[in-house]
Scaffold this motif. Sequence first.
Motif, PDB file in Angstrom:
ATOM      1  N   SER A 101       0.836  -1.178   0.002  1.00  0.00           N
ATOM      2  CA  SER A 101       0.050   0.030   0.004  1.00  0.00           C
ATOM      3  C   SER A 101       0.697   1.521  -0.106  1.00  0.00           C
ATOM      4  O   SER A 101       2.020   1.259   0.390  1.00  0.00           O
ATOM      5  N   TYR A 102       0.256   2.419  -0.508  1.00  0.00           N
ATOM      6  CA  TYR A 102       0.981   3.713  -0.444  1.00  0.00           C
ATOM      7  C   TYR A 102       0.027   4.644  -0.397  1.00  0.00           C
ATOM      8  O   TYR A 102      -1.244   4.596  -0.517  1.00  0.00           O
ATOM      9  N   ASP A 103       0.354   5.838  -0.153  1.00  0.00           N
ATOM     10  CA  ASP A 103      -0.371   6.885   0.062  1.00  0.00           C
ATOM     11  C   ASP A 103       0.185   7.979  -0.570  1.00  0.00           C
ATOM     12  O   ASP A 103      -0.548   9.309  -0.372  1.00  0.00           O
ATOM     13  N   VAL A 104       1.164   8.001  -1.139  1.00  0.00           N
ATOM     14  CA  VAL A 104       1.946   9.461  -1.386  1.00  0.00           C
ATOM     15  C   VAL A 104       1.306  10.078  -2.874  1.00  0.00           C
ATOM     16  O   VAL A 104       1.292  11.296  -2.916  1.00  0.00           O
ATOM     17  N   PHE A 105       0.926   9.040  -3.599  1.00  0.00           N
ATOM     18  CA  PHE A 105       0.081   9.546  -4.783  1.00  0.00           C
ATOM     19  C   PHE A 105      -1.263   8.998  -4.837  1.00  0.00           C
ATOM     20  O   PHE A 105      -1.365   7.985  -4.117  1.00  0.00           O
ATOM     21  N   SER A 106      -2.140   9.558  -5.462  1.00  0.00           N
ATOM     22  CA  SER A 106      -3.420   8.643  -5.508  1.00  0.00           C
ATOM     23  C   SER A 106      -3.481   7.630  -6.350  1.00  0.00           C
ATOM     24  O   SER A 106      -2.457   7.566  -7.307  1.00  0.00           O
ATOM     25  N   ASP A 109      -3.403   8.209 -10.108  1.00  0.00           N
ATOM     26  CA  ASP A 109      -1.969   8.557 -10.829  1.00  0.00           C
ATOM     27  C   ASP A 109      -0.945   7.484 -10.829  1.00  0.00           C
ATOM     28  O   ASP A 109      -0.262   7.245 -11.884  1.00  0.00           O
ATOM     29  N   VAL A 110      -1.289   6.521  -9.951  1.00  0.00           N
ATOM     30  CA  VAL A 110      -0.016   5.403  -9.697  1.00  0.00           C
ATOM     31  C   VAL A 110      -0.396   4.244 -10.579  1.00  0.00           C
ATOM     32  O   VAL A 110       0.534   3.768 -11.458  1.00  0.00           O
ATOM     33  N   GLU A 113      -1.788   4.501 -15.292  1.00  0.00           N
ATOM     34  CA  GLU A 113      -0.644   4.661 -16.400  1.00  0.00           C
ATOM     35  C   GLU A 113      -0.211   3.254 -16.914  1.00  0.00           C
ATOM     36  O   GLU A 113      -0.292   3.000 -17.988  1.00  0.00           O
TER      37      GLU A 113
END
Lengths: 487, 121
Positions: A101-106, A109-110, A113
């Motif tokens: 999981s991550y939260d730095v970009f939405s 965005d991640v 692409e």
Amino acid sequence: MSKRQLERKRTGVLGLDEVLNGGFIAGRSYLVRGGPGTGKTTLGMHFLCEGAVEGEETLFINLGESQEQLRISAALLNLNLDGVHFLDLSPDPAYFSTSQSYDVFSPADVEREPITRQITETVARVKPKRVFIDTVTHLRYLSSDPLEFRKQIHSLLRYLAENGATVLFTSEGSAADPDDDLQYMSDGIVDFIRYSNKRILEVTKFRSSDFKSGLHSMTITEQGIEVFPKLMPEDNKALIGDDLMTSGIAELDEMLYGGLERGTITIISGPSGVGKTTLALQFMDQAAERGEHSLIYSFEESVETILRRGAGLKLPISALQERGTLQLLAVEPLLYSADEFSHRVRKDIEAQGAALVLLDSVSGYSLSIRGEDLVTHLHSLVKYLQNRGVTVILINEIQDVIGEFQVTEVGISYIADTVIFLRYLEYRGELRRAIGVLKKRLSDFEKTLREFQITSDGVKVGKPLAGLRGILMGVPEWGDKDAGLES
Amino acid sequence: MTPSNLILLVDHNARNLELLEDFLHKQGYQVQSMAGLDGFEGALDDHDVGLALIDISGFDRSIWEYCQMLTERDIPFIVISPKQVSHIREEGRQHGAKDVLIKPLAAQELASLIKSLIGHD
């Protein structure tokens, strides 16, 4: 381009091709909607398998279920996905276990692409003629706002179309998460509905083509989806013939001024046990004698019961059945929906033809309707038969044994060209029966009633009961003449 | 002296670190990334850091001491904060942050902010 030239892609489901007048239009995008477990993915599999059979390249873009799961469900439906390419965009198990999981970009965005890249790469490599995206709803979460999503999907569908693909995509629409935007974007919509324990399919939009509107029954079995298009009577035309179907009972034929006109609809109405089916069997017997084919759909009695009954009346039903001129079909109403039953009748008629069809009875048939509009369904079924030149007899049961007269309790008598009714009547403390003709559109008929008897020698119809009054009330009184009843 | 192209990246979450690295590489920057604060000062000594991105999620208050270190060395930095909390914004500014960004970051906004900071020290 004229409509006739539009190339069609068969859906892989025969009944649906019929509803869509030949299939999806090539190069367009179609939305398949419906709640969980309604058959959206199954339809997509049919669609791709059909393409594979026709030698086309096909692509399954799965965002929910994994490729492995899908192959298992396809195998259970006897669908072979071997020739189908997969682009598996479903979340892999590692996502959960390694906490990616991550939260730095939405997520938009991640993930968007790479997904876009994977789709374009795969399409360029496979060059699919058919693409199935299951489900587009997942892509919604990759867009920051509805406008963005709309643009994304629009351009994805256009990209696929420009690359020569016919696209089917699913959506999970609910009140909380409406999919109206997708409905506007698609060239057509197939809606799957679950209504109590029935499955229904409806096409709500189909650009550039006519289609069969309304609700069509469907089933999902080990053979996959089967759709039973609602009968549209205007599809078929046949003329009412001049010749008459006789009953073989001189007195009854006299009452009918000859018999029943070919291609008409007759209702035989009366209380339980009065002899409606027996009477109808007379017509079947005569038709069979002439070498014509008859079909009996019995909702209430088993084939054995009818055979025994025929034997008791000295009607050679078993012999006719063996000669192939009469077919007895027991129908379990709870196993068939109205559309499925219509479909079955249609298949039987188209396969072997029939001069006479008996539906025994309207109440049995209405059981398979399960609360839907009986009159509409029955109307389209009998009109269909009529248009094919088939003479139809409907058996209609009246609840009251005696008492105030009623033709039918369900308001279907308008369908009939001829109504024959049977009554019980009390005469000198005995239960007797009477037969009468209430209506006959195509000829005159005898207005008086006659006595009706079922004896070991078969059905007997007596002389006109001119001397009795109040027969329709069930308790006749002496008129001034001889009653005409056999003493 | 030409401004350094090297960005120091601090983020407790490995996946975030990966995503930010990718993003910065694509923009043409060099990246020195760290998941914790061990060796922070050493990194400042060893490298010519042009800009720092500090994601404060998962760190305690001591993070501000490290921010102070950057201010003292005249290294511009951006604080990345998990949610809109006014005291973090305030505290970040007090400790010399050029800006405080709230997650999730808008990629375009981040790119132009970095560009404006790294060019002019």
